[in-house]
Design a protein around this motif. Structure first.
Motif, PDB file in Angstrom:
ATOM      1  N   SER A 288     -21.140  31.469 -36.822  1.00 19.31           N
ATOM      2  CA  SER A 288     -21.350  30.761 -35.561  1.00 19.31           C
ATOM      3  C   SER A 288     -22.241  29.544 -35.746  1.00 19.31           C
ATOM      4  O   SER A 288     -23.028  29.453 -36.690  1.00 19.31           O
ATOM      5  N   VAL A 289     -22.081  28.622 -34.813  1.00 18.22           N
ATOM      6  CA  VAL A 289     -22.950  27.457 -34.680  1.00 18.22           C
ATOM      7  C   VAL A 289     -23.407  27.427 -33.229  1.00 18.22           C
ATOM      8  O   VAL A 289     -22.582  27.547 -32.314  1.00 18.22           O
ATOM      9  N   GLY A 356     -15.894  26.686 -44.791  1.00 18.90           N
ATOM     10  CA  GLY A 356     -17.117  26.771 -44.011  1.00 18.90           C
ATOM     11  C   GLY A 356     -17.755  25.450 -43.637  1.00 18.90           C
ATOM     12  O   GLY A 356     -18.848  25.422 -43.067  1.00 18.90           O
ATOM     13  N   GLN A 357     -17.091  24.341 -43.939  1.00 20.03           N
ATOM     14  CA  GLN A 357     -17.669  23.017 -43.698  1.00 20.03           C
ATOM     15  C   GLN A 357     -17.113  22.437 -42.396  1.00 20.03           C
ATOM     16  O   GLN A 357     -15.901  22.315 -42.236  1.00 20.03           O
ATOM     17  N   TYR A 358     -18.006  22.067 -41.491  1.00 17.08           N
ATOM     18  CA  TYR A 358     -17.592  21.546 -40.191  1.00 17.08           C
ATOM     19  C   TYR A 358     -18.450  20.352 -39.796  1.00 17.08           C
ATOM     20  O   TYR A 358     -19.602  20.218 -40.234  1.00 17.08           O
ATOM     21  N   THR A 359     -17.875  19.515 -38.954  1.00 16.11           N
ATOM     22  CA  THR A 359     -18.633  18.503 -38.232  1.00 16.11           C
ATOM     23  C   THR A 359     -18.705  18.947 -36.786  1.00 16.11           C
ATOM     24  O   THR A 359     -17.667  19.154 -36.142  1.00 16.11           O
ATOM     25  N   ILE A 360     -19.913  19.133 -36.277  1.00 10.73           N
ATOM     26  CA  ILE A 360     -20.099  19.531 -34.879  1.00 10.73           C
ATOM     27  C   ILE A 360     -20.362  18.261 -34.079  1.00 10.73           C
ATOM     28  O   ILE A 360     -21.323  17.539 -34.349  1.00 10.73           O
ATOM     29  N   GLU A 361     -19.490  18.010 -33.117  1.00 12.67           N
ATOM     30  CA  GLU A 361     -19.547  16.773 -32.336  1.00 12.67           C
ATOM     31  C   GLU A 361     -19.845  17.096 -30.882  1.00 12.67           C
ATOM     32  O   GLU A 361     -19.186  17.944 -30.277  1.00 12.67           O
ATOM     33  N   ALA A 362     -20.835  16.427 -30.325  1.00 15.09           N
ATOM     34  CA  ALA A 362     -21.157  16.557 -28.896  1.00 15.09           C
ATOM     35  C   ALA A 362     -20.723  15.297 -28.182  1.00 15.09           C
ATOM     36  O   ALA A 362     -21.053  14.183 -28.600  1.00 15.09           O
ATOM     37  N   SER A 377     -20.952  28.779 -44.323  1.00 12.92           N
ATOM     38  CA  SER A 377     -20.661  29.667 -45.448  1.00 12.92           C
ATOM     39  C   SER A 377     -21.799  30.647 -45.702  1.00 12.92           C
ATOM     40  O   SER A 377     -21.572  31.780 -46.123  1.00 12.92           O
ATOM     41  N   GLY A 378     -23.033  30.201 -45.452  1.00 13.25           N
ATOM     42  CA  GLY A 378     -24.180  31.056 -45.705  1.00 13.25           C
ATOM     43  C   GLY A 378     -24.636  31.859 -44.514  1.00 13.25           C
ATOM     44  O   GLY A 378     -25.643  32.579 -44.596  1.00 13.25           O
ATOM     45  N   GLY A 379     -23.941  31.749 -43.390  1.00 10.08           N
ATOM     46  CA  GLY A 379     -24.316  32.503 -42.205  1.00 10.08           C
ATOM     47  C   GLY A 379     -24.424  31.620 -40.988  1.00 10.08           C
ATOM     48  O   GLY A 379     -24.200  30.398 -41.047  1.00 10.08           O
ATOM     49  N   PRO A 380     -24.799  32.199 -39.847  1.00  8.99           N
ATOM     50  CA  PRO A 380     -24.873  31.437 -38.590  1.00  8.99           C
ATOM     51  C   PRO A 380     -25.859  30.288 -38.681  1.00  8.99           C
ATOM     52  O   PRO A 380     -26.898  30.379 -39.334  1.00  8.99           O
ATOM     53  N   GLN A 381     -25.513  29.203 -38.002  1.00 10.28           N
ATOM     54  CA  GLN A 381     -26.375  28.025 -37.930  1.00 10.28           C
ATOM     55  C   GLN A 381     -26.872  27.875 -36.493  1.00 10.28           C
ATOM     56  O   GLN A 381     -26.081  27.713 -35.577  1.00 10.28           O
ATOM     57  N   THR A 382     -28.177  27.961 -36.322  1.00 13.99           N
ATOM     58  CA  THR A 382     -28.765  27.850 -34.988  1.00 13.99           C
ATOM     59  C   THR A 382     -29.530  26.532 -34.867  1.00 13.99           C
ATOM     60  O   THR A 382     -29.747  25.826 -35.847  1.00 13.99           O
ATOM     61  N   ASN A 383     -29.895  26.225 -33.650  1.00 13.70           N
ATOM     62  CA  ASN A 383     -30.663  24.991 -33.376  1.00 13.70           C
ATOM     63  C   ASN A 383     -29.945  23.741 -33.867  1.00 13.70           C
ATOM     64  O   ASN A 383     -30.583  22.788 -34.352  1.00 13.70           O
ATOM     65  N   VAL A 384     -28.631  23.746 -33.761  1.00 15.14           N
ATOM     66  CA  VAL A 384     -27.857  22.522 -34.019  1.00 15.14           C
ATOM     67  C   VAL A 384     -27.834  21.785 -32.675  1.00 15.14           C
ATOM     68  O   VAL A 384     -26.932  21.975 -31.854  1.00 15.14           O
ATOM     69  N   ASN A 385     -28.846  20.974 -32.472  1.00 15.50           N
ATOM     70  CA  ASN A 385     -29.127  20.407 -31.146  1.00 15.50           C
ATOM     71  C   ASN A 385     -28.742  18.943 -31.073  1.00 15.50           C
ATOM     72  O   ASN A 385     -28.755  18.224 -32.078  1.00 15.50           O
ATOM     73  N   PHE A 386     -28.443  18.509 -29.857  1.00 17.36           N
ATOM     74  CA  PHE A 386     -28.085  17.112 -29.606  1.00 17.36           C
ATOM     75  C   PHE A 386     -28.908  16.603 -28.432  1.00 17.36           C
ATOM     76  O   PHE A 386     -29.127  17.313 -27.447  1.00 17.36           O
ATOM     77  N   SER A 387     -29.372  15.349 -28.549  1.00 19.06           N
ATOM     78  CA  SER A 387     -30.137  14.730 -27.476  1.00 19.06           C
ATOM     79  C   SER A 387     -29.621  13.324 -27.239  1.00 19.06           C
ATOM     80  O   SER A 387     -29.589  12.499 -28.156  1.00 19.06           O
ATOM     81  N   PHE A 388     -29.188  13.067 -26.008  1.00 13.62           N
ATOM     82  CA  PHE A 388     -28.624  11.765 -25.662  1.00 13.62           C
ATOM     83  C   PHE A 388     -29.644  10.923 -24.901  1.00 13.62           C
ATOM     84  O   PHE A 388     -30.482  11.445 -24.198  1.00 13.62           O
TER      85      PHE A 388
END
Length: 388
Positions: A288-289, A356-362, A377-388
């Protein structure tokens, strides 16, 4: 779900006759006229067993800038507002909304008007997967002026034009922090006279997979594979200028599948696999992301994956309207990729560099976009945050 495409001009998935029609702003005197017939279909929804909208009227105007009270509107008014489960309209199934006579010419704007929620039985609602209770779906402007769709189309004299409204429920429903849901409509309009179809099969064990038709990493249409594995993507605009489509298959615990550069011909069906030789994808663990988007105005978050053939949307979600929180579940395995050939079956190979490689786009409501590269690939990625 019915996997056989229905004839648009007279079909309804509900066992009822065509709705009654009233016309406003139609032709008069000896001016040439044509007929506009409107149907509705849907792309799959995320996390819902039902997404209901109640349609009361469809309006069309020759001007893209026409306001609610301006002249030139022609209306299809349903005799009784129709409560439609959008999730019954996937895989080529469509429901007819009605028809109206119009002066021959070009039209620019369509509005889909929904009934208001009143009383204990909401006109517009969602039912979360695994539950049975309808939760009201807030529709701030749709009940008053209609869902605005800008889509040029031409009505020739003495001709019936079939126009399909494709309502993407998955991208249209936004969670609120108080547990409620709001409609942020994503609706397209496609004349069938310029469209075609893509169909195929996944393995029966992978029935229920989400299948998208994409262009340049953007979802154009989507559906769900039925119990036999059959999927139908329609209507898709077919023209040399519009280009080909990429078919993307996504499902929990399964590696993603991609068939690139699939052509579409007007009135035709392009097959990417068959019942006897379905697309069979390997198993994958999921990760998850998650993160937040601030400020908490309406924003969509997409997971894109690149291969040697292009960039593709694998999953998307609307950030919570109140908190800005989002979460995406993604395969850790490499996608399986092939390029379209009319000699079936199409060979799919492992895109080894994409595991397991992604680009997360907001994507903010303002039109601003931000993107971050992540690996699950190594597990869940948290705090993938975006600020506009």
């Amino acid at each position: 779900m019915n996997a056989i495409r229905k004839t648009l001009a007279y079909v309804s998935f509900i066992s009822a006759a065509l709705v009654a029609v009233s016309c406003g702003g139609g032709g008069s005197g000896n001016a040439p006229t044509g007929t506009l017939h409107v149907s509705m279909t849907d792309s799959p929804a995320c996390g819902f067993d039902h997404v209901y909208v109640t349609v009361s009227q469809v309006r069309v105007n020759a001007s893209s800038a026409a306001g609610d009270n301006d002249s030139g509107w022609s209306d299809i008014t349903l005799a009784t507002p129709r409560k439609i489960d959008l999730l019954s309209l996937t895989n080529g199934v469509m429901t007819a909304l009605g028809a109206t006579t119009l002066p021959a010419g070009q039209y620019q704007q369509i509005r889909l008007v929904l009934a208001q929620n009143q009383g204990n039985t909401p006109a517009n609602s969602v039912v979360l997967t695994g539950t049975t209770t309808e939760q009201p779906l807030s529709t701030p402007s749709a009940t008053q002026t209609g869902l605005k769709i800008i889509r040029p189309f031409t009505v020739p004299a003495n001709t019936t034009v079939d126009l399909v409204l494709d309502f993407n429920a998955c991208k249209s429903v936004v969670a609120q922090g108080n547990g409620g849901y709001t409609l942020k409509p994503v609706v397209t309009a496609t004349p069938t006279a310029i469209s075609g179809t893509i169909d195929g099969y996944v393995a029966p064990a992978q029935a229920g997979a989400t299948v998208y038709a994409e262009q340049n990493g953007n979802v154009v249409s989507g559906t769900l594979a039925d119990s036999t594995g059959h999927f139908v993507l329609t209507p898709l605009v077919a023209s040399a200028a519009n280009g080909n489509y990429d078919v993307v298959i996504a499902q929990a615990n399964i590696a993603s599948g991609i068939i690139a550069t699939v052509p579409v011909a007007v009135g035709g069906t392009t097959h990417v696999s068959t019942l006897s030789a379905p697309i069979t994808l390997p198993a994958s663990t999921m990760s998850s992301v998650s993160g937040t988007v601030t400020p908490t105005a309406s924003a969509a978050v997409r997971a894109l994956q690149g291969t040697t053939t292009g960039i593709y949307e694998i999953a998307s979600v609307n950030a919570n309207l109140s908190t800005g929180a989002y979460a995406l579940s993604l395969p850790t395995a490499s996608p399986m990729v092939g390029v379209y050939s009319n000699a079936l079956p199409i060979a799919l190979t492992t895109a080894t560099t994409s595991a397991g490689q992604y680009t997360i786009e907001a994507d903010a409501a303002s039109g601003a976009t931000q993107a971050l590269a992540v690996s699950v690939s190594g597990g869940p990625q948290t705090n993938v945050n975006f600020s506009f």
